[in-house]
Design a protein around this motif. Structure first.
Motif, PDB file in Angstrom:
ATOM      1  N   LYS A 101      -6.018  -8.820   3.638  1.00  0.00           N
ATOM      2  CA  LYS A 101      -7.275  -9.261   4.216  1.00  0.00           C
ATOM      3  C   LYS A 101      -7.388  -8.854   5.693  1.00  0.00           C
ATOM      4  O   LYS A 101      -8.358  -9.203   6.363  1.00  0.00           O
ATOM      5  N   ARG A 102      -6.361  -8.151   6.178  1.00  0.00           N
ATOM      6  CA  ARG A 102      -6.276  -7.713   7.576  1.00  0.00           C
ATOM      7  C   ARG A 102      -6.206  -8.887   8.558  1.00  0.00           C
ATOM      8  O   ARG A 102      -6.611  -8.773   9.700  1.00  0.00           O
ATOM      9  N   ALA A 135       0.751  -4.275  10.055  1.00  0.00           N
ATOM     10  CA  ALA A 135       0.228  -4.770  11.332  1.00  0.00           C
ATOM     11  C   ALA A 135       0.416  -3.760  12.459  1.00  0.00           C
ATOM     12  O   ALA A 135       0.082  -4.047  13.603  1.00  0.00           O
ATOM     13  N   GLY A 136       0.966  -2.585  12.133  1.00  0.00           N
ATOM     14  CA  GLY A 136       1.166  -1.555  13.148  1.00  0.00           C
ATOM     15  C   GLY A 136       2.430  -1.745  13.947  1.00  0.00           C
ATOM     16  O   GLY A 136       2.548  -1.205  15.059  1.00  0.00           O
ATOM     17  N   ARG A 137       3.409  -2.472  13.395  1.00  0.00           N
ATOM     18  CA  ARG A 137       4.656  -2.754  14.100  1.00  0.00           C
ATOM     19  C   ARG A 137       5.847  -2.256  13.271  1.00  0.00           C
ATOM     20  O   ARG A 137       6.807  -2.956  13.025  1.00  0.00           O
ATOM     21  N   ALA A 138       5.737  -0.987  12.826  1.00  0.00           N
ATOM     22  CA  ALA A 138       6.736  -0.415  11.921  1.00  0.00           C
ATOM     23  C   ALA A 138       8.127  -0.384  12.536  1.00  0.00           C
ATOM     24  O   ALA A 138       9.129  -0.581  11.842  1.00  0.00           O
ATOM     25  N   LEU A 233      -6.334   0.121   1.900  1.00  0.00           N
ATOM     26  CA  LEU A 233      -5.338   0.260   2.967  1.00  0.00           C
ATOM     27  C   LEU A 233      -5.587  -0.773   4.064  1.00  0.00           C
ATOM     28  O   LEU A 233      -6.614  -0.722   4.740  1.00  0.00           O
ATOM     29  N   PRO A 234      -4.682  -1.714   4.266  1.00  0.00           N
ATOM     30  CA  PRO A 234      -4.916  -2.757   5.263  1.00  0.00           C
ATOM     31  C   PRO A 234      -4.455  -2.367   6.666  1.00  0.00           C
ATOM     32  O   PRO A 234      -3.818  -3.147   7.372  1.00  0.00           O
ATOM     33  N   PHE A 235      -4.747  -1.136   7.056  1.00  0.00           N
ATOM     34  CA  PHE A 235      -4.424  -0.656   8.399  1.00  0.00           C
ATOM     35  C   PHE A 235      -5.643  -0.788   9.302  1.00  0.00           C
ATOM     36  O   PHE A 235      -6.764  -0.991   8.836  1.00  0.00           O
ATOM     37  N   SER A 236      -5.423  -0.568  10.589  1.00  0.00           N
ATOM     38  CA  SER A 236      -6.557  -0.320  11.468  1.00  0.00           C
ATOM     39  C   SER A 236      -7.211   0.986  11.016  1.00  0.00           C
ATOM     40  O   SER A 236      -6.557   1.845  10.412  1.00  0.00           O
TER      41      SER A 236
END
Length: 253
Positions: A101-102, A135-138, A233-236
């Motif tokens: 759901k981002r 969440a972009g924190r790979a 795709l739940p990315f930005s």
């Protein structure tokens, strides 16, 4: 837990099936879990497992309505928690639903709650790594995923899929390919490892290998569509756009 041994055995069988992250395994797992609910409708883990199957329906593209499947996964995860708030896996599953759901902060909070309840659970560490990926924190996800693999003597393909994902987004493309291949050793008929491999090959400039990997995606899922994949795709948006463009370069449509 449950006092019904048959319900427990069915749960364990379903757990193994849905963690293959394949269309067939997911469908079989749901059927078994629904049978188990009839045996013990108060067993929290059954609802957590059912939530996972609806979550994977969205991810595998096997649902006609991703929104409805995600809503059902959310409802089932919440029911699992209502039956047993100490069910760490249910909190982790709810975290996975939040990330689709981002709602990244809620996703991370639920998965951190899961780890705090059961810090030696490989599954919970894997789920925390998963939501950190999206969440972009790979970079933060990698040690959690490595620890999850260390704790589980028989990790399923999904552990290595998520590690491949984390390496890919950290620009460690060779490591991403290696992790994806380990996932395929465990489950050769799931598309996610090939997706990470295809993108990694494209970013390394190895187009021929990327196209061969993309062909495997279509072998496993002839209905694969970039348009549909992009929607889940739940990315930005910038990250999602780049992923789709890389897959397009490999010949997918």
């Amino acid at each position: 837990g449950t006092k019904n041994s048959d319900a427990f055995i069915k749960y364990m069988r379903a757990f193994e099936l849905y963690n293959r992250v394949t269309k067939e395994g997911n469908a079989q797992a749901r059927k078994i879990l629904e049978e188990a609910v009839a045996l013990d409708p108060e067993y929290s883990r059954l609802y957590m497992g059912l939530a996972q199957t609806h979550f994977y329906d969205v991810w595998l593209g096997t649902t006609e309505s991703p929104d409805q499947s995600l809503a059902r996964a959310f409802e089932l995860a919440q029911k699992a928690i209502s039956l047993d708030d100490s069910n760490a896996a249910a909190h982790g599953t709810l975290g996975q639903v939040y990330v689709m759901k981002r709602q990244y902060d809620k996703a991370i909070a639920e998965c951190e709650r899961a780890v705090s309840l059961d810090p030696n659970s490989a599954e919970n560490l894997m789920r925390l790594g998963t939501v950190l990926n999206y969440a972009g924190r790979a970079g933060e996800a990698i040690p959690y995923l490595q620890n999850a693999i260390r704790l589980n003597p028989l990790p399923t393909a999904n552990y290595f899929v998520q590690l491949a994902f984390a390496y890919r987004e950290s620009r460690e493309y060779e490591k991403a390919i290696e992790a994806a291949k380990k996932a395929l050793q465990r489950e050769p008929n799931t598309q996610s490892p090939y997706i990470h491999m295809t993108i990694s090959y494209i970013r390394l400039g190895r187009e021929e290998e990327a196209r061969a990997s993309a062909a495997e995606i279509l072998r496993i899922n002839p209905r694969f569509s970039l348009e549909r994949y992009a929607k889940i795709l739940p990315f930005s948006q910038p990250v999602a756009d780049r992923v789709v463009e890389d897959l397009r370069k490999a010949g997918l449509k």
